[in-house]
Design an enzyme around this catalytic site. Structure first.
Site, PDB file in Angstrom:
ATOM      1  N   SER A 235       0.987  -1.207  -0.151  1.00  0.00           N
ATOM      2  CA  SER A 235       0.088   0.044   0.144  1.00  0.00           C
ATOM      3  C   SER A 235       0.953   1.260  -0.135  1.00  0.00           C
ATOM      4  CB  SER A 235      -0.844  -0.088   1.382  1.00  0.00           C
ATOM      5  OG  SER A 235      -1.822   0.823   1.392  1.00  0.00           O
ATOM      6  N   SER A 236       0.410   2.052   0.642  1.00  0.00           N
ATOM      7  CA  SER A 236       1.131   3.683   0.815  1.00  0.00           C
ATOM      8  C   SER A 236       0.660   4.472   1.777  1.00  0.00           C
ATOM      9  CB  SER A 236       1.193   4.243  -0.804  1.00  0.00           C
ATOM     10  OG  SER A 236       1.598   5.703  -0.303  1.00  0.00           O
TER      11      SER A 236
ATOM     12  N   TYR B 253      -3.254   7.387  -7.948  1.00  0.00           N
ATOM     13  CA  TYR B 253      -2.180   6.664  -7.007  1.00  0.00           C
ATOM     14  C   TYR B 253      -2.685   6.272  -5.639  1.00  0.00           C
ATOM     15  CZ  TYR B 253       2.043   5.022  -4.924  1.00  0.00           C
ATOM     16  OH  TYR B 253       2.897   4.273  -4.000  1.00  0.00           O
TER      17      TYR B 253
ATOM     18  N   LYS C 173      -3.759   2.568  -4.219  1.00  0.00           N
ATOM     19  CA  LYS C 173      -3.344   1.927  -2.875  1.00  0.00           C
ATOM     20  C   LYS C 173      -4.470   1.686  -1.958  1.00  0.00           C
ATOM     21  CE  LYS C 173       0.921   1.286  -4.226  1.00  0.00           C
ATOM     22  NZ  LYS C 173       1.557   0.081  -4.630  1.00  0.00           N
TER      23      LYS C 173
END
Length: 265
Positions: free
Chosen positions: A147-148, A162, A166
């Site tokens: 993920s982020s 983006y 994620k």
């Protein structure tokens, strides 16, 4: 050490596959898993030479490794690389989904093509990597997705595609952990913050206001101030957490997203 002795955090006897591990965070993850004793499948799409060099580095640690090419945007290639991994090493215990792309663009400017480019790898591919991991993994296996910290905790302008790609991973993890319980497989994700890789300098300017006016060295120094620890994050920081999640010691960590950003978010 006797056959009944357990060495904490060690992965001897385990086989790990890391997607997108020819360079950057993925390479650090593969190297760390090898350092912990696992045999490692280094998956790459285009970075053949770095992947083969990484295989040699892992072998020098006293374990084994192989590089396998596959474009994981294609589900048939995900199936093939896992089939090949099992055929080569006789089984599979750990699958780390690392391959991904970054994207920046104002909501009003994002094209269908850009949306599909990002979601096809960051989201769709990770889903099917997890599906095939479930099908291929031995019992008590590990699935670790990527993920982020921008998925939920750290909002960045012009980063909705983006971040959304994620964010879906975090929902996947919670539900997949339930689905995988019948094989005693845990499912977790790591959510890195800004990390200094070969891609760092191409994207850092988008995270820092007026970043395009600064040099690469200045951007790295400025990025270090985001964490209260006042340093940059590096691939090994992510890899160490992945090594823990892959280990027996993490058997009670399941369905969780671990943010690894030095407290930036």
């Amino acid at each position: 050490m006797t056959a009944t002795t357990h060495a904490p955090y060690r992965l001897e006897g385990k086989v790990a596959l890391v997607t997108g591990s020819g360079r950057g965070i993925g390479a650090a993850m593969a190297l760390e898993l090898g350092r912990l004793g696992a045999k490692v499948v280094v998956n790459y799409a285009n970075s053949r030479e770095p992947a083969e060099k990484l295989v040699q580095e892992i072998k020098e640690l006293g374990t084994d490794a192989i590089a396998l090419q596959a474009n994981i945007r294609n589900v048939s290639e995900i199936v093939r690389v896992m089939d090949d991994a099992v055929a080569h090493f006789g089984g599979l215990d750990i699958v780390c989904s690392n391959a991904g792309v970054v994207s920046f663009g104002h909501l009003g400017e994002v094209t269908e093509e850009e949306f599909d480019r990002v979601f096809s790898l960051n989201t769709r591919a990770q889903f099917f990597v997890a599906r095939e991991a479930y099908r291929h993994l031995n019992t008590h296996g590990r699935i670790i997705l990527m993920s982020s910290n921008t998925a939920k905790e750290f909002s960045v302008p012009r980063h909705s595609v983006y971040s959304g790609s994620k964010g879906a991973i975090e929902s996947f993890v919670r539900v997949m952990a339930k689905d995988c319980g019948d094989k005693q497989i845990t499912v977790n994700a790591v959510a890195p913050g800004g990390t200094v890789t070969d891609m760092f300098y191409d994207v850092a300017q988008h995270y820092i206001p007026n970043g395009e006016k600064h040099s690469a060295e200045e951007l790295q120094k400025m990025a270090a101030t985001v964490s209260p620890l006042k340093r940059n994050g590096f691939p090994v920081d992510i890899a160490k957490v992945v090594g823990f999640l892959a280990s027996r010691e993490a058997e009670w960590v399941n369905g969780k997203i671990i943010t690894v950003d030095g407290g930036a978010a």
